[in-house]
Motif scaffolding. Structure first.
Motif, PDB file in Angstrom:
ATOM      1  N   TYR A 116       1.171  -1.263   0.057  1.00 30.96           N
ATOM      2  CA  TYR A 116       0.154   0.057   0.476  1.00 30.96           C
ATOM      3  C   TYR A 116       1.110   1.359  -0.123  1.00 30.96           C
ATOM      4  N   SER A 117       2.236   1.362   0.994  1.00 31.62           N
ATOM      5  CA  SER A 117       3.010   2.696   1.181  1.00 31.62           C
ATOM      6  C   SER A 117       3.846   1.558   1.709  1.00 31.62           C
ATOM      7  N   ASP A 118       5.223   3.205   1.526  1.00 26.93           N
ATOM      8  CA  ASP A 118       6.447   2.544   1.804  1.00 26.93           C
ATOM      9  C   ASP A 118       6.668   3.737   2.031  1.00 26.93           C
ATOM     10  N   LEU A 119       7.479   4.091   2.746  1.00 24.98           N
ATOM     11  CA  LEU A 119       8.079   5.975   3.295  1.00 24.98           C
ATOM     12  C   LEU A 119       9.017   6.365   4.445  1.00 24.98           C
ATOM     13  N   ASP A 163       0.603   6.313   5.709  1.00 23.60           N
ATOM     14  CA  ASP A 163       0.480   5.450   5.119  1.00 23.60           C
ATOM     15  C   ASP A 163      -0.151   6.184   3.511  1.00 23.60           C
ATOM     16  N   MET A 210       1.287   9.781   2.042  1.00 27.81           N
ATOM     17  CA  MET A 210       2.010   9.480   1.713  1.00 27.81           C
ATOM     18  C   MET A 210       1.761   8.330   0.574  1.00 27.81           C
ATOM     19  N   LYS A 211       0.567   7.765  -0.268  1.00 25.11           N
ATOM     20  CA  LYS A 211      -0.392   7.035  -1.071  1.00 25.11           C
ATOM     21  C   LYS A 211      -0.063   8.258  -2.237  1.00 25.11           C
ATOM     22  N   ARG A 227       2.121  10.554  -3.600  1.00 30.91           N
ATOM     23  CA  ARG A 227       2.591   9.872  -5.136  1.00 30.91           C
ATOM     24  C   ARG A 227       1.252   9.173  -6.105  1.00 30.91           C
TER      25      ARG A 227
END
Length: 189
Positions: A106-109, A174, A177-178, A181
């Motif tokens: 889902y998200s990478d931060l 998360d 961030m999504k 992006r």
């Protein structure tokens, strides 16, 4: 365990750190946290969903790196969750297990975090790469805690150190961030 938190976007973390230290509240050295979040394939993550979310957090303090596995499940909103967390030895193996459970990335931060403890309340001072600076206050409670009362207690702490409810953020990092992006991808298209 239930974690209730409030969060605000801030312009300057240094000002808040100095306000904490002026009241003799110890602030930890910065740590680096890389959070990889997985969710059910059919859930978009924002709003008041109650789906379980899985996070692999790789935390580096100086020369020491630890990996944590966390399950979060929202109760009333993204800032109010049942949370279970444990140390793990092998992040790659855990990632394979999560994918076999049909959870998707889902998200990478990545963030830099400092913490302060005021009684039972933890204050987190976060800088998230690509998103900016935030301050959180969070409290671990029983599962039947009165959400509104805890939120008022948390805001009383944050406001005393310069955060404003006008800058409140109700999405988790998360989700932020999504959305970030997705918005930068739309601009490029």
């Amino acid at each position: 365990m239930r974690e209730i938190e409030v969060k605000a976007r801030v312009d300057n973390l240094t000002t808040i750190v100095e306000a904490l230290q002026a009241q003799n509240v110890a602030v930890t050295a910065p740590v680096n946290q890389h959070d990889i979040v997985y969710g059910p394939d059919d859930v978009n993550g924002d709003g008041d969903n109650t789906a379980p979310w899985l996070r692999i957090r790789i935390e580096t303090k100086g020369d020491t790196t630890k990996t944590y596995f966390t399950l979060k499940k929202s109760i009333t909103n993204q800032m109010d969750s049942i949370e279970h967390e444990t140390l793990v030895e092998d992040a790659k193996e855990l990632e394979a297990i999560i994918k076999h459970l049909d959870f998707t990335l889902y998200s990478d931060l990545t963030k830099t975090r400092q913490k302060a403890q005021i009684g039972e309340i933890e204050v987190c001072l976060d800088y998230i790469d690509g998103l900016g600076a935030f301050v959180e206050a969070e409290k671990l409670t029983t599962e039947d805690a009165q959400y509104e009362l805890v939120v008022e207690e948390l805001w009383a702490i944050l406001e005393q150190f310069g955060a404003s409810r006008q800058d409140e953020v109700t999405d988790g990092y998360d989700v932020l961030m999504k959305k970030h992006r997705e918005s930068t991808t739309e601009v490029k298209d």
